[in-house]
Design a protein around this motif. Sequence first.
Motif: not given
Length: 342
Positions: A79-85
């Motif tokens: 339900t949320e943006a997951i970036n940088g992983h």
Amino acid sequence: MHDPTSLFRFEEHDVFLPIMTLEELDNHKSGISEIARNARQASRFLDEIVSQAPGPIAEGIPLKRHDADSAAGRLYLQTEAINGHIPASLPIGKSDNHIIGVVVYLQKREPERQVVLVSKDINMRIKAHALGLLAEDYYNDKVLEDTDLLYTGVRELPADFWDDHGRDVESWKKEGRAYYRIRGPLCEKLLLNEFVFQEGDRPLFATVRDLAERTAVLETVRDYTHAKNNVWGIVARNREQNFALNLLMNPEIDFVTLLGQAGTGKTLLALAAGLMQTLETKHYSEIIMTRVTVPVGEDIGFLPGTEEEKMTPWMGALETTSRSSTRPTTRRASGAAPPRAT
């Protein structure tokens, strides 16, 4: 897209569905192919689950729809943006790498829980393993082979075997073999004529010779991998073939079955043991070879000639092996023929 009911096959485990997985379902839902049908059905299941959510989606939705369902976990949607992983070694534009990035994020967010990537994509699992992530194939729809249920005839002893069974051990020697009478909890699970082994600095290869209450007698096996113990010129190439020859060369065992893939030495080992015990040790007076006449492919139909001529196409492999086995020169059998039952 492989199994639209997979959401309900993880029993007590929670399922986290990345947004990229939903995008993949949406991209493949059009058409009349099986993949398109599965994608549409999976989307219907998701719609049914989400529309009946008793609370906020972020808190997880129960997967159990009715009493017949075995699913006891909850479904979590991204339900949320997951970036940088996404690891720096992986390109950013690929869907698989985004999903791996979600796994990395979940592992950091939930350090007390075990996060496992489940995928039918072999290369995706390889990349996950290379990054130190847990990854598994989807096994629920795999057909269980009969060979997985058969008695293997071999048991590996645990590392702490002698700690639990080394007290009051009786040992003796008879006819060049060492015997050990052991006591412990494992004795109740052992089977007569079963092989046990333990690798390491002091390896043990033995067979169960006697069982009584909570005790068992182990007899060390003969090393048929050594040329001095060759059987009609044949020596074992690995542990399984060594165990097989110990069974075949023991006249006290009346019936032996060997199971293995083609070319693993089953016929060669059996014929070599038969020739040795018939022509050398004289335990038996004759060898009878038989084979089920089941065609592979088209039936060969009616065969003219005498009884021997009719059986030549069926017995060709055995006769070739028999002729090659009569040369008393030391050779190594190829492959592995694990003994399955005694």
